[in-house]
Design a protein around this motif. Sequence first.
Motif, PDB file in Angstrom:
ATOM      1  N   ARG A 192       2.417   1.543  -3.474  1.00 18.73           N
ATOM      2  CA  ARG A 192       1.366   1.946  -4.412  1.00 18.73           C
ATOM      3  C   ARG A 192       1.059   3.436  -4.262  1.00 18.73           C
ATOM      4  O   ARG A 192       0.869   4.148  -5.246  1.00 18.73           O
ATOM      5  N   HIS A 193       1.052   3.916  -3.019  1.00 15.59           N
ATOM      6  CA  HIS A 193       0.791   5.340  -2.764  1.00 15.59           C
ATOM      7  C   HIS A 193       1.884   6.209  -3.385  1.00 15.59           C
ATOM      8  O   HIS A 193       1.599   7.253  -3.968  1.00 15.59           O
TER       9      HIS A 193
ATOM     10  N   ALA B 244       0.832  -1.209   0.000  1.00 12.20           N
ATOM     11  CA  ALA B 244       0.000   0.000   0.000  1.00 12.20           C
ATOM     12  C   ALA B 244       0.864   1.255   0.000  1.00 12.20           C
ATOM     13  O   ALA B 244       0.563   2.238  -0.696  1.00 12.20           O
TER      14      ALA B 244
ATOM     15  N   HIS C 187      -8.777   5.297  -2.668  1.00  9.39           N
ATOM     16  CA  HIS C 187      -9.000   3.872  -2.409  1.00  9.39           C
ATOM     17  C   HIS C 187      -7.825   3.274  -1.641  1.00  9.39           C
ATOM     18  O   HIS C 187      -8.003   2.523  -0.679  1.00  9.39           O
ATOM     19  N   ASN C 188      -6.626   3.602  -2.051  1.00  7.68           N
ATOM     20  CA  ASN C 188      -5.426   3.081  -1.403  1.00  7.68           C
ATOM     21  C   ASN C 188      -5.313   3.595   0.027  1.00  7.68           C
ATOM     22  O   ASN C 188      -4.878   2.859   0.919  1.00  7.68           O
ATOM     23  N   THR C 189      -5.716   4.833   0.269  1.00  8.34           N
ATOM     24  CA  THR C 189      -5.673   5.403   1.618  1.00  8.34           C
ATOM     25  C   THR C 189      -6.603   4.639   2.550  1.00  8.34           C
ATOM     26  O   THR C 189      -6.225   4.290   3.672  1.00  8.34           O
TER      27      THR C 189
ATOM     28  N   ALA D  97      -7.786   6.367  -7.228  1.00 13.69           N
ATOM     29  CA  ALA D  97      -6.929   5.269  -6.782  1.00 13.69           C
ATOM     30  C   ALA D  97      -6.225   5.627  -5.475  1.00 13.69           C
ATOM     31  O   ALA D  97      -6.060   4.774  -4.594  1.00 13.69           O
ATOM     32  N   MET D  98      -5.831   6.892  -5.325  1.00 17.16           N
ATOM     33  CA  MET D  98      -5.175   7.312  -4.093  1.00 17.16           C
ATOM     34  C   MET D  98      -6.148   7.250  -2.917  1.00 17.16           C
ATOM     35  O   MET D  98      -5.787   6.787  -1.831  1.00 17.16           O
TER      36      MET D  98
ATOM     37  N   LYS E  17       3.035   1.660 -11.706  1.00 20.86           N
ATOM     38  CA  LYS E  17       2.024   0.921 -10.952  1.00 20.86           C
ATOM     39  C   LYS E  17       2.712  -0.218 -10.218  1.00 20.86           C
ATOM     40  O   LYS E  17       3.812  -0.645 -10.580  1.00 20.86           O
TER      41      LYS E  17
ATOM     42  N   HIS F 127      -7.628   1.591   2.127  1.00 22.14           N
ATOM     43  CA  HIS F 127      -7.030   0.258   2.259  1.00 22.14           C
ATOM     44  C   HIS F 127      -5.920   0.271   3.314  1.00 22.14           C
ATOM     45  O   HIS F 127      -5.855  -0.611   4.180  1.00 22.14           O
ATOM     46  N   TYR F 128      -5.054   1.257   3.260  1.00 22.72           N
ATOM     47  CA  TYR F 128      -3.944   1.373   4.207  1.00 22.72           C
ATOM     48  C   TYR F 128      -4.475   1.536   5.633  1.00 22.72           C
ATOM     49  O   TYR F 128      -4.000   0.874   6.561  1.00 22.72           O
TER      50      TYR F 128
END
Length: 127
Positions: free
Chosen positions: A23-24, A20, A99-101, A96-97, A43, A103-104
């Motif tokens: 990815r960020h 994560a 979503h990733n946040t 995407a950022m 990516k 997720h993290y």
Amino acid sequence: MTQNLESLTSAVVGLALDAASLRHQAIANNIANVNTQGYIPLKLNFASYMEQMEQISTTSGNLEGQKISGGKLELEQVFDSQGQPAKVELDAEVAAMAHNTVHYQTLIKALNRHYAILSSAVSDGKK
């Protein structure tokens, strides 16, 4: 047995947090270079890493925490179907950022819960 389970749980959550974070970084680079001519977006291909772990698990019969954390996550450059650098879509990158946040943050909560359970088990053992 418990030690192996603990090792595997910590390794998997640690790997997911590393992924994560990486990815960020890739998303941040893509956003920062949205208008840069010739920039090749980045990516993280986490699926290929997990396929490698699956192969190790299949051949050895088990998967240990050391094997999971021993691998290296890497960023890949993104190209379109003609082999040209893919165009960075700002809206998609911002989504995407976000979503990733989330997720993290979820992974951090899971890790906190995991350690709270371990702490509870240790403190109940002292009573």
